[in-house]
Design a protein around this motif. Structure first.
Motif, PDB file in Angstrom:
ATOM      1  N   LYS A   1       1.299  -6.034   4.289  1.00 50.55           N
ATOM      2  CA  LYS A   1       0.819  -5.629   2.974  1.00 50.55           C
ATOM      3  C   LYS A   1      -0.100  -4.393   3.104  1.00 50.55           C
ATOM      4  O   LYS A   1       0.004  -3.452   2.302  1.00 50.55           O
ATOM      5  CB  LYS A   1       0.060  -6.783   2.310  1.00 50.55           C
ATOM      6  CG  LYS A   1      -0.492  -6.398   0.959  1.00 50.55           C
ATOM      7  CD  LYS A   1      -0.537  -7.517  -0.017  1.00 50.55           C
ATOM      8  CE  LYS A   1      -1.013  -6.937  -1.353  1.00 50.55           C
ATOM      9  NZ  LYS A   1      -0.757  -7.767  -2.467  1.00 50.55           N
ATOM     10  N   ALA A   2      -0.941  -4.402   4.133  1.00 54.52           N
ATOM     11  CA  ALA A   2      -1.845  -3.256   4.336  1.00 54.52           C
ATOM     12  C   ALA A   2      -1.026  -1.991   4.601  1.00 54.52           C
ATOM     13  O   ALA A   2      -1.310  -0.913   4.047  1.00 54.52           O
ATOM     14  CB  ALA A   2      -2.779  -3.540   5.508  1.00 54.52           C
ATOM     15  N   LYS A   3       0.033  -2.116   5.422  1.00 52.57           N
ATOM     16  CA  LYS A   3       0.891  -0.948   5.717  1.00 52.57           C
ATOM     17  C   LYS A   3       1.549  -0.443   4.437  1.00 52.57           C
ATOM     18  O   LYS A   3       1.689   0.758   4.230  1.00 52.57           O
ATOM     19  CB  LYS A   3       1.970  -1.327   6.739  1.00 52.57           C
ATOM     20  CG  LYS A   3       1.447  -1.303   8.175  1.00 52.57           C
ATOM     21  CD  LYS A   3       2.379  -1.990   9.137  1.00 52.57           C
ATOM     22  CE  LYS A   3       3.510  -1.128   9.609  1.00 52.57           C
ATOM     23  NZ  LYS A   3       4.351  -1.805  10.612  1.00 52.57           N
ATOM     24  N   ASN A   4       1.926  -1.384   3.565  1.00 57.00           N
ATOM     25  CA  ASN A   4       2.560  -0.985   2.308  1.00 57.00           C
ATOM     26  C   ASN A   4       1.564  -0.238   1.417  1.00 57.00           C
ATOM     27  O   ASN A   4       1.904   0.785   0.816  1.00 57.00           O
ATOM     28  CB  ASN A   4       3.114  -2.224   1.604  1.00 57.00           C
ATOM     29  CG  ASN A   4       3.834  -1.863   0.336  1.00 57.00           C
ATOM     30  OD1 ASN A   4       3.257  -1.870  -0.740  1.00 57.00           O
ATOM     31  ND2 ASN A   4       5.097  -1.494   0.470  1.00 57.00           N
ATOM     32  N   ILE A   5       0.325  -0.748   1.359  1.00 56.75           N
ATOM     33  CA  ILE A   5      -0.694  -0.088   0.528  1.00 56.75           C
ATOM     34  C   ILE A   5      -0.982   1.316   1.077  1.00 56.75           C
ATOM     35  O   ILE A   5      -1.097   2.290   0.333  1.00 56.75           O
ATOM     36  CB  ILE A   5      -1.979  -0.940   0.469  1.00 56.75           C
ATOM     37  CG1 ILE A   5      -1.720  -2.222  -0.332  1.00 56.75           C
ATOM     38  CG2 ILE A   5      -3.146  -0.160  -0.134  1.00 56.75           C
ATOM     39  CD1 ILE A   5      -2.802  -3.281  -0.215  1.00 56.75           C
ATOM     40  N   LEU A   6      -1.029   1.414   2.410  1.00 54.79           N
ATOM     41  CA  LEU A   6      -1.340   2.709   3.037  1.00 54.79           C
ATOM     42  C   LEU A   6      -0.096   3.587   3.179  1.00 54.79           C
ATOM     43  O   LEU A   6      -0.151   4.676   3.736  1.00 54.79           O
ATOM     44  CB  LEU A   6      -1.953   2.484   4.426  1.00 54.79           C
ATOM     45  CG  LEU A   6      -3.289   1.737   4.438  1.00 54.79           C
ATOM     46  CD1 LEU A   6      -3.685   1.349   5.855  1.00 54.79           C
ATOM     47  CD2 LEU A   6      -4.395   2.587   3.791  1.00 54.79           C
ATOM     48  N   LYS A   7       1.056   3.075   2.689  1.00 49.01           N
ATOM     49  CA  LYS A   7       2.337   3.781   2.743  1.00 49.01           C
ATOM     50  C   LYS A   7       2.737   4.154   4.171  1.00 49.01           C
ATOM     51  O   LYS A   7       3.213   5.260   4.452  1.00 49.01           O
ATOM     52  CB  LYS A   7       2.332   5.016   1.837  1.00 49.01           C
ATOM     53  CG  LYS A   7       2.041   4.682   0.379  1.00 49.01           C
ATOM     54  CD  LYS A   7       2.530   5.745  -0.556  1.00 49.01           C
ATOM     55  CE  LYS A   7       2.184   5.500  -2.007  1.00 49.01           C
ATOM     56  NZ  LYS A   7       2.503   4.178  -2.527  1.00 49.01           N
TER      57      LYS A   7
ATOM     58  N   TYR B   1       5.403   3.363   6.574  1.00 53.17           N
ATOM     59  CA  TYR B   1       6.684   2.675   6.585  1.00 53.17           C
ATOM     60  C   TYR B   1       7.302   2.720   7.972  1.00 53.17           C
ATOM     61  O   TYR B   1       7.301   3.761   8.619  1.00 53.17           O
ATOM     62  CB  TYR B   1       7.661   3.305   5.584  1.00 53.17           C
ATOM     63  CG  TYR B   1       7.164   3.201   4.170  1.00 53.17           C
ATOM     64  CD1 TYR B   1       6.922   1.957   3.602  1.00 53.17           C
ATOM     65  CD2 TYR B   1       6.911   4.342   3.414  1.00 53.17           C
ATOM     66  CE1 TYR B   1       6.449   1.843   2.310  1.00 53.17           C
ATOM     67  CE2 TYR B   1       6.433   4.244   2.118  1.00 53.17           C
ATOM     68  CZ  TYR B   1       6.211   2.986   1.572  1.00 53.17           C
ATOM     69  OH  TYR B   1       5.727   2.879   0.291  1.00 53.17           O
TER      70      TYR B   1
ATOM     71  N   PHE C   1       4.510  -7.539  -1.931  1.00 55.06           N
ATOM     72  CA  PHE C   1       4.627  -6.111  -2.251  1.00 55.06           C
ATOM     73  C   PHE C   1       6.113  -5.862  -2.448  1.00 55.06           C
ATOM     74  O   PHE C   1       6.951  -6.675  -2.006  1.00 55.06           O
ATOM     75  CB  PHE C   1       4.052  -5.212  -1.141  1.00 55.06           C
ATOM     76  CG  PHE C   1       4.674  -5.429   0.216  1.00 55.06           C
ATOM     77  CD1 PHE C   1       5.824  -4.754   0.605  1.00 55.06           C
ATOM     78  CD2 PHE C   1       4.120  -6.342   1.110  1.00 55.06           C
ATOM     79  CE1 PHE C   1       6.401  -4.983   1.849  1.00 55.06           C
ATOM     80  CE2 PHE C   1       4.696  -6.572   2.361  1.00 55.06           C
ATOM     81  CZ  PHE C   1       5.827  -5.895   2.727  1.00 55.06           C
ATOM     82  N   ARG C   2       6.445  -4.766  -3.116  1.00 57.15           N
ATOM     83  CA  ARG C   2       7.864  -4.525  -3.381  1.00 57.15           C
ATOM     84  C   ARG C   2       8.624  -4.300  -2.070  1.00 57.15           C
ATOM     85  O   ARG C   2       8.222  -3.443  -1.271  1.00 57.15           O
ATOM     86  CB  ARG C   2       8.033  -3.307  -4.293  1.00 57.15           C
ATOM     87  CG  ARG C   2       9.416  -3.305  -4.878  1.00 57.15           C
ATOM     88  CD  ARG C   2       9.611  -2.247  -5.901  1.00 57.15           C
ATOM     89  NE  ARG C   2      10.849  -2.496  -6.621  1.00 57.15           N
ATOM     90  CZ  ARG C   2      11.514  -1.579  -7.261  1.00 57.15           C
ATOM     91  NH1 ARG C   2      11.053  -0.343  -7.314  1.00 57.15           N
ATOM     92  NH2 ARG C   2      12.636  -1.875  -7.856  1.00 57.15           N
TER      93      ARG C   2
END
Ligand code: SAM
Length: 292
Positions: free
Chosen positions: A20-26, A28, A231-232
């Motif tokens: 989730k943190a990686k997704n928030i920080l984009k 990928y 997250f999406r």
């Protein structure tokens, strides 16, 4: 067993928080098992994926020339147009693809150069200049036999229109879709009667390391806990019987679900996944179906 389950429950929380943190920080990670800079491995992957789809389709319903003149749709194509180019080289008339993420804009030119060399070496009769032209037009956003659409709403009906597709393929992407019923409902409209579908679903936990040690980790959690890390694009935990139900609901017939990889046993699953119908021993499946 209790100690092992408790350990993986806690470890999984850590991995979900990290994802989730990686997704928030984009931040990928590559959608393929290999980074796109490893052209040779990525090309091999694309070719193998297509050949596996065709093998499963042949077993499902024999057809000497499954691709000839067909308009193909791939859902969630990932990092490159390698699959589309290979399908065109094998005789499909139109390759369409839809994704919510524009991952392809960063594909290095070198990947395509290596792919064209590989296709030429496999069959000297392949019209490489035709394929190069389709890629050039697609990259420039002009009409092309490679029709790659990025849509945040994943509205495949608006993207391709009614009754425009003859074959549907997808590899390790359905498990990321937001709403399987909505996608299958739209598929039923965009597909012509007689359309066949071959979809590989990766049912495993996706985070590296833990997916090898505890492939069913994501099924340890209640809906409430899992949703806290939503997250999406997070695996949707849809099980094979639910894909079957969705396809049946929207009129698909002769649905076959073949387990591809399995585990011998698993414990510590949340009660949502306790019933046998969840087939928790299945780690990946190939779904084939036909639209009458
Ligand atoms: C694991 S990658 C697989 C990509 C490719 N098929 C392959 O095998 O390399 C998952 C794909 O699903 C797409 N995807 C992720 N979330 C999605 C969503 N909510 N709706 C539609 N596609 C999604 C990603 O952009 C990506 O292309």
């Amino acid at each position: 067993m209790f100690l092992r389950d408790s350990f993986f429950y806690m470890a999984g929380i850590g991995f979900m928080a990290l994802a989730k943190a990686k997704n928030i920080l984009k931040v990928y990670s590559t959608p393929k098992p290999y980074d796109i800079s490893s052209s040779e491995k990525c090309i091999e992957y694309d070719l193998r994926v297509v050949e596996d789809w065709l093998t499963h389709l042949r077993r499902y319903s024999p057809d000497d020339n499954a691709l000839a003149g067909k308009s193909v749709l791939e859902l969630g194509p990932g990092s490159d147009l390698g699959i589309g180019i290979y399908l065109l080289s094998k005789g499909c008339s139109q390759y369409n693809a839809c994704d919510v993420n524009d991952i392809m804009s960063s594909t290095p030119d070198n990947f395509y150069e290596e792919l064209f060399k590989k296709l030429e070496s496999m069959d000297r009769k392949t019209d490489i200049s035709f394929l190069k032209k389709q890629l050039k037009e697609a990259k420039a956003g002009r009409p092309s036999r490679l029709n790659y659409q990025v849509r945040k709403d994943f509205d495949i009906l608006s993207a391709f229109g009614k009754a425009s597709i003859d074959l549907v393929f997808s590899q390790a992407a359905f498990e990321h879709f937001d709403d399987i019923n909505a996608t299958v409902s739209q598929l039923s409209s965009v597909c012509r009667p007689g359309t066949r579908l071959a979809v590989l679903v990766d049912l495993k936990t996706h985070s590296r390391w833990i997916r090898d040690k505890d492939p069913n980790n994501i099924y340890r959690y209640s809906k409430c806990v899992y949703n806290a890390f939503w997250f999406r694009g997070i695996p949707n935990r849809v099980r094979p019987f639910q894909y079957k139900e969705a396809l049946e609901r929207f009129g698909w017939k002769d649905i076959s679900i073949t387990p591809l990889t399995k585990i011998k046993s698993c414990s510590g699953m949340n009660k949502t996944f306790a019933d046998e119908k969840n087939q928790m021993d299945c780690l990946s499946v190939m779904i084939c179906a036909r639209k009458p």
